[in-house]
Scaffold this motif. Sequence first.
Motif, PDB file in Angstrom:
ATOM      1  N   PRO A   1       4.223  -1.101   3.353  1.00 17.99           N
ATOM      2  CA  PRO A   1       4.122   0.174   2.642  1.00 17.99           C
ATOM      3  C   PRO A   1       5.204   0.313   1.590  1.00 17.99           C
TER       4      PRO A   1
ATOM      5  N   SER B   1      -0.385   4.623   1.176  1.00 21.50           N
ATOM      6  CA  SER B   1      -0.629   5.499   2.324  1.00 21.50           C
ATOM      7  C   SER B   1      -1.718   4.993   3.272  1.00 21.50           C
TER       8      SER B   1
ATOM      9  N   LYS C   1      -2.726   2.516   5.499  1.00 24.84           N
ATOM     10  CA  LYS C   1      -2.411   1.333   6.293  1.00 24.84           C
ATOM     11  C   LYS C   1      -3.669   0.667   6.834  1.00 24.84           C
TER      12      LYS C   1
ATOM     13  N   TYR D   1       0.863  -1.184   0.000  1.00 19.05           N
ATOM     14  CA  TYR D   1       0.000   0.000   0.000  1.00 19.05           C
ATOM     15  C   TYR D   1       0.898   1.232   0.000  1.00 19.05           C
TER      16      TYR D   1
END
Length: 254
Positions: free
Chosen positions: A62, A39, A41, A37
């Motif tokens: 991330p 931003s 979470k 991902y």
Amino acid sequence: MLTSMTKVAVITGASRGIGAAAAVEFGRRGYAVVVNYHSRKDAADAVVEAIEQAGGKGIAVPGDMRARDEAAGLINAAVEHFGRVDALVCNAATPLKRAAFADLPWDDFAAKVTDELAASYHVTQLALPIMREQRYGRLVYVSSGMAEGPGAPDMIGHGTAKAALNTFARYIAHEEGPHGIIANVVAPGYVRTDATAATTALRGIETRIAEHSPLRRVADPVDIGRAIAMFGSEDCSYATGVVVPVNGGIMLAH
């Protein structure tokens, strides 16, 4: 605890939409899934929970795939947690400025094409040594029907970038096939997401698309996610270097 038979899928841009649907489908197939991902979470953690409820394992990692060090962090996390990388799905979205060609600055156009390729280039190159050592790998690139030509106004940057991605994937398939690595492209048409479903103007577009589709509906992310999981798994053993439209047959009437 993974068994020696558990396979591992790494999916970029997997906190929502098509990427999330693909992640859950891999989980349903018993994979360990690395959910990348940028931003969100909280959204990525929810996808991990859904993967585990479906019968798989998952972690959220991330990273911006346009940055090589962050792509390396993603692949390293997969190996550290699960020991291998069997499938890599390149789905991370990149920024787009919608404009007609006459109004589109070169810098915006060039940025879209560069970002699109960078988001697949680094992570693919970093995953290949692992897949070569395994003599097994499945690469899936998420493209768009607009790579074949105009499907909506002001999308020349997007369409050109996705066409470049399709060609990139074909070269990867040609070079890596001797190492047991398969590479294919899934090219969705219009897909209903949370964002589009909440937009009144797009609901009218959805109605028109459904009317022209043999299946009489538009796609949901799960429709695309299932196709991605098929091409990213052992179900795909001999098809490589192909661009597969997943659009409900919308082009059959043309």
